[in-house]
Structure formats: structure tokens, C-alpha cells
Design a protein around this motif. Structure first.
Motif, mmCIF file in Angstrom:
data_model
loop_
_atom_site.group_PDB
_atom_site.id
_atom_site.type_symbol
_atom_site.label_atom_id
_atom_site.label_comp_id
_atom_site.label_asym_id
_atom_site.label_seq_id
_atom_site.Cartn_x
_atom_site.Cartn_y
_atom_site.Cartn_z
ATOM 1 N N ASP A 1 0.946 -1.286 -0.100
ATOM 2 C CA ASP A 1 0.020 -0.051 0.144
ATOM 3 C C ASP A 1 0.840 1.202 -0.048
ATOM 4 O OD1 ASP A 1 -1.400 2.236 0.700
ATOM 5 O OD2 ASP A 1 -3.006 1.256 1.839
ATOM 6 N N ARG A 2 1.030 2.040 -1.016
ATOM 7 C CA ARG A 2 2.015 2.923 -1.260
ATOM 8 C C ARG A 2 1.627 4.438 -0.811
ATOM 9 N NH1 ARG A 2 5.392 1.432 -6.785
ATOM 10 N NH2 ARG A 2 4.463 -0.920 -7.023
ATOM 11 N N THR A 3 0.406 4.349 0.032
ATOM 12 C CA THR A 3 0.069 5.462 0.509
ATOM 13 C C THR A 3 0.371 5.755 1.807
ATOM 14 O OG1 THR A 3 -2.024 4.775 1.312
ATOM 15 C CG2 THR A 3 -1.976 5.409 -0.991
ATOM 16 N N TYR B 1 11.621 2.719 -3.355
ATOM 17 C CA TYR B 1 12.768 1.798 -3.768
ATOM 18 C C TYR B 1 12.439 0.910 -5.080
ATOM 19 C CZ TYR B 1 14.814 -3.170 -3.106
ATOM 20 O OH TYR B 1 15.501 -4.413 -3.471
ATOM 21 N N LEU B 2 10.928 0.445 -5.191
ATOM 22 C CA LEU B 2 10.614 -0.081 -6.346
ATOM 23 C C LEU B 2 10.791 0.698 -7.738
ATOM 24 C CD1 LEU B 2 7.217 -1.772 -5.110
ATOM 25 C CD2 LEU B 2 9.527 -3.005 -5.701
ATOM 26 N N GLU B 3 10.796 1.838 -7.528
ATOM 27 C CA GLU B 3 10.960 2.814 -8.545
ATOM 28 C C GLU B 3 12.401 3.205 -9.119
ATOM 29 O OE1 GLU B 3 8.472 6.067 -7.875
ATOM 30 O OE2 GLU B 3 6.730 5.198 -7.819
ATOM 31 N N LEU C 1 10.120 -4.098 5.670
ATOM 32 C CA LEU C 1 9.304 -2.872 5.409
ATOM 33 C C LEU C 1 7.920 -3.279 4.815
ATOM 34 C CD1 LEU C 1 11.574 0.133 4.279
ATOM 35 C CD2 LEU C 1 10.355 -0.293 6.392
ATOM 36 N N PHE C 2 8.330 -4.273 3.732
ATOM 37 C CA PHE C 2 6.955 -4.972 2.972
ATOM 38 C C PHE C 2 6.056 -5.335 4.027
ATOM 39 C CE2 PHE C 2 9.321 -4.828 -1.107
ATOM 40 C CZ PHE C 2 8.431 -4.505 -1.941
ATOM 41 N N SER C 3 6.599 -6.190 5.477
ATOM 42 C CA SER C 3 6.162 -6.909 6.012
ATOM 43 C C SER C 3 5.359 -5.859 7.005
ATOM 44 C CB SER C 3 6.770 -7.829 6.994
ATOM 45 O OG SER C 3 5.861 -8.472 8.002
ATOM 46 N N ARG D 1 -2.069 -9.131 -3.888
ATOM 47 C CA ARG D 1 -0.746 -9.423 -3.135
ATOM 48 C C ARG D 1 -0.793 -9.317 -1.703
ATOM 49 N NH1 ARG D 1 3.434 -9.865 -6.944
ATOM 50 N NH2 ARG D 1 3.412 -8.044 -8.662
ATOM 51 N N TYR D 2 0.029 -10.099 -1.095
ATOM 52 C CA TYR D 2 -0.259 -10.605 0.545
ATOM 53 C C TYR D 2 1.382 -10.837 0.864
ATOM 54 C CZ TYR D 2 -2.690 -10.831 4.945
ATOM 55 O OH TYR D 2 -3.274 -10.648 5.964
ATOM 56 N N ALA D 3 1.347 -11.763 2.098
ATOM 57 C CA ALA D 3 2.617 -11.879 2.333
ATOM 58 C C ALA D 3 3.308 -13.223 1.381
ATOM 59 C CB ALA D 3 2.441 -12.974 3.751
ATOM 60 N N ALA E 1 7.865 -14.620 -1.744
ATOM 61 C CA ALA E 1 8.452 -15.372 -2.958
ATOM 62 C C ALA E 1 9.577 -14.246 -3.543
ATOM 63 C CB ALA E 1 7.443 -15.517 -3.974
ATOM 64 N N PHE E 2 9.253 -13.027 -3.501
ATOM 65 C CA PHE E 2 10.413 -12.205 -4.084
ATOM 66 C C PHE E 2 11.487 -11.813 -3.214
ATOM 67 C CE2 PHE E 2 8.330 -9.771 -7.534
ATOM 68 C CZ PHE E 2 7.179 -10.482 -7.635
ATOM 69 N N THR E 3 11.601 -11.816 -1.951
ATOM 70 C CA THR E 3 12.775 -11.872 -1.232
ATOM 71 C C THR E 3 13.274 -13.019 -1.430
ATOM 72 O OG1 THR E 3 11.903 -10.347 0.109
ATOM 73 C CG2 THR E 3 14.099 -11.084 1.213
ATOM 74 N N ILE F 1 9.917 -1.944 -16.203
ATOM 75 C CA ILE F 1 9.915 -0.583 -15.572
ATOM 76 C C ILE F 1 10.526 -0.388 -14.076
ATOM 77 C CG2 ILE F 1 8.748 1.690 -15.096
ATOM 78 C CD1 ILE F 1 7.129 0.941 -17.849
ATOM 79 N N GLU F 2 9.947 -1.347 -13.437
ATOM 80 C CA GLU F 2 10.310 -1.230 -12.011
ATOM 81 C C GLU F 2 11.284 -2.341 -11.539
ATOM 82 O OE1 GLU F 2 6.604 -1.370 -9.260
ATOM 83 O OE2 GLU F 2 7.036 0.945 -9.343
ATOM 84 N N ARG F 3 11.865 -2.305 -10.345
ATOM 85 C CA ARG F 3 12.767 -3.260 -9.696
ATOM 86 C C ARG F 3 12.019 -4.585 -9.842
ATOM 87 N NH1 ARG F 3 17.221 -2.089 -6.071
ATOM 88 N NH2 ARG F 3 16.351 0.281 -5.800
ATOM 89 N N TYR F 4 12.781 -5.607 -9.788
ATOM 90 C CA TYR F 4 12.181 -7.092 -10.026
ATOM 91 C C TYR F 4 11.862 -7.451 -11.256
ATOM 92 C CZ TYR F 4 12.348 -6.542 -5.017
ATOM 93 O OH TYR F 4 12.959 -6.506 -3.485
HETATM 94 P P1 TMP Z 1 2.842 -4.047 -7.668
HETATM 95 O O1 TMP Z 1 2.595 -2.689 -6.973
HETATM 96 O O2 TMP Z 1 2.865 -3.773 -9.106
HETATM 97 O O3 TMP Z 1 1.983 -5.150 -7.238
HETATM 98 O O4 TMP Z 1 4.495 -4.333 -7.536
HETATM 99 C C1 TMP Z 1 4.974 -4.450 -6.243
HETATM 100 C C2 TMP Z 1 6.336 -5.024 -6.455
HETATM 101 O O5 TMP Z 1 6.969 -5.285 -4.893
HETATM 102 C C3 TMP Z 1 6.338 -6.404 -7.266
HETATM 103 O O6 TMP Z 1 7.568 -6.573 -8.022
HETATM 104 C C4 TMP Z 1 6.183 -7.490 -6.062
HETATM 105 C C5 TMP Z 1 7.207 -6.893 -5.011
HETATM 106 N N1 TMP Z 1 6.755 -7.042 -3.735
HETATM 107 C C6 TMP Z 1 7.671 -7.669 -2.775
HETATM 108 O O7 TMP Z 1 8.968 -7.705 -3.163
HETATM 109 N N2 TMP Z 1 7.444 -7.929 -1.600
HETATM 110 C C7 TMP Z 1 6.121 -7.763 -0.902
HETATM 111 O O8 TMP Z 1 5.630 -7.995 0.115
HETATM 112 C C8 TMP Z 1 5.048 -7.452 -1.864
HETATM 113 C C9 TMP Z 1 3.963 -7.288 -1.533
HETATM 114 C C10 TMP Z 1 5.420 -7.222 -3.326
#
Ligand code: TMP
Length: 212
Positions: free
Chosen positions: A44-46, A56-58, A71-73, A97-99, A104-106, A148-151
Motif C-alpha cells: 500500500d504505497r499511500t 525503492y521499487l521505482e 518494510l514490506f511486512s 498480493r499479500y505475504a 517469493a520475491f525476497t 520499468i520497476e525493480r524485479y
Molecule cells: P505492484 O505494486 O505492481 O504489485 O508491485 C509491487 C512489487 O513489489 C512487485 O514486483 C512485487 C514486489 N513485492 C515484494 O517484493 N514484497 C512484497 O511483500 C510485496 C507485497 C510485493
């Protein structure tokens, strides 16, 4: 007498699998059938934490890998009081998206175990249903704006996909795999049916605790 609670429904998948579109479609369909349904998304980017994550993602800022995971948690935990309140009010929450994305990403980064990544999210409200939008990462890469974004690289997304596969072995979570390579309407039909079933089941049960 307390009202029947709402259901916590999560959509997961690799980037560009169509989660956001499908969350919106589901919320609209549930609302049209007379249910109080709302969409949430993580990150939740707000919030203040969400803004750190967004930057960070940008790729506007760098954060150490453990730090950004936490921070995501934290960004999920800060929404828990609101989520519980809404569920108690009978509102169905459809979550983009959730936990599971968190883990999965980290854990797709070198040196991170699934176990370490799961720890900070233990005890979050447990989703009644997690639908994994299955899409070959190469197909996802061909959908718009990839990169465009990280990952957002094919190699990273392939590893993320493998981590999701490992997480889906956990039978304590109600996983359903959805073939996301079909049309929006076809995918929506499956998601709606599964959601309607779980909404009836969940309303008589307390909200569980994830991974506990
Ligand atoms: P999104 O806002 O387009 O869904 O992208 C969020 C990005 O962040 C996406 O690449 C997945 C990643 N992410 C994490 O690395 N950890 C997390 O806990 C969440 C929710 C997303």
C-alpha cells in the motif's frame, strides 16, 4: 448479535499475471450481487512505509535487502487493524498480493531462506482463499510495461515463480491455481465461482492466523 464476517481473498502471481484487473473485476461482481466488497493492495504505497517501498521499487532509492523485506511486512501489519475491522463489519476484502509475494520475491534473492522470509508475517490475518494466477514468466514478460520497476526481469521472475511453487506445497493455506493465460472473462468466471463458495464458508468461521 454480531453480523457475519467478510471473507479475506488474496490474488497472487508473478508480475503482469493480471492480478489487479482480476481483483477489480471480482470486487465489481461481488458488489453487483449485493455484497459489501472492497479491494486492497500490497504494497500500500499511500502510507509512510509504503512511500519508502515505492521509491525503492521505482529505483529512486536503494534499501538493504533485509530492511526492505521487513518494510514490506510492516506495511501489511500497519493495515491489520483496518482489515480486521472491515472483515468484522461483513466486508469482503479482495487483496492484490499479500505475504506470499513478500516471501517469493525476497527469497528469490541470494542468501534468503523461505523460513527467514516467512517469519515477520507469521500471525497476519489468514486468507480464506489464495488464488495463484498461473502464467509462464516468459508470457508475462510479453505483456505491457514489463521492465520499468525493480524485479521486472524475466530471470528474476522465473525464480519468483519457483518460490511460489514451493509456498503452494503448504496445505495450511487454501491455495487454488488459476490458468491466467486465458481471456479476462474466462479467468474472472473461475475466480468469481471460487470466491462465492469461500464467502459462504468463511462467514461462520473466525479469521485464522497465517502460518501459525
Ligand atoms: P505492484 O505494486 O505492481 O504489485 O508491485 C509491487 C512489487 O513489489 C512487485 O514486483 C512485487 C514486489 N513485492 C515484494 O517484493 N514484497 C512484497 O511483500 C510485496 C507485497 C510485493
Amino acid at each position: 448479535m454480531s453480523c457475519r464476517r467478510g471473507a479475506l481473498i488474496v490474488l497472487e502471481g508473478v508480475d503482469r499475471a493480471g492480478k489487479t484487473t482480476q481483483c477489480q473485476e471480482l470486487v465489481n461482481a461481488l458488489q453487483q450481487s449485493g455484497r459489501a466488497a472492497e479491494m486492497m493492495r500490497f504494497p500500500d504505497r499511500t502510507t509512510k512505509i509504503g512511500q519508502l517501498i515505492s521509491s525503492y521499487l521505482e529505483k529512486k532509492s536503494n534499501l538493504e535487502d533485509h530492511t526492505v523485506h521487513l518494510l514490506f511486512s510492516a506495511n501489511r501489519w500497519e493495515m491489520v487493524p483496518l482489515m480486521k475491522q472491515k472483515l468484522e463489519q461483513g466486508i469482503d476484502l479482495v487483496v492484490d498480493r499479500y505475504a506470499f509475494s513478500g516471501v517469493a520475491f525476497t527469497s528469490a534473492k541470494p542468501g534468503f531462506s523461505l523460513e527467514w522470509c516467512m517469519n515477520p508475517d507469521i500471525g497476519l490475518p489468514k486468507p480464506d482463499l489464495v488464488m495463484f494466477l498461473q502464467l509462464n514468466p516468459n508470457m508475462a514478460a510479453n505483456r505491457g510495461e514489463f521492465g520499468i520497476e525493480r524485479y521486472e526481469t524475466s530471470a528474476f521472475q522465473r525464480t519468483v515463480h519457483q518460490r511460489f511453487e514451493e509456498l503452494m506445497q503448504d496445505s495450511s493455506v487454501n491455495w487454488k491455481v488459476i490458468d491466467a493465460a486465458r481471456t479476462i472473462e474466462e479467468v474472472h468466471k473461475d475466480i468469481k465461482l471460487l470466491s462465492e463458495d469461500i464467502i459462504s464458508l468463511a462467514q461462520n468461521q473466525p479469521v485464522g492466523e497465517l502460518w501459525r
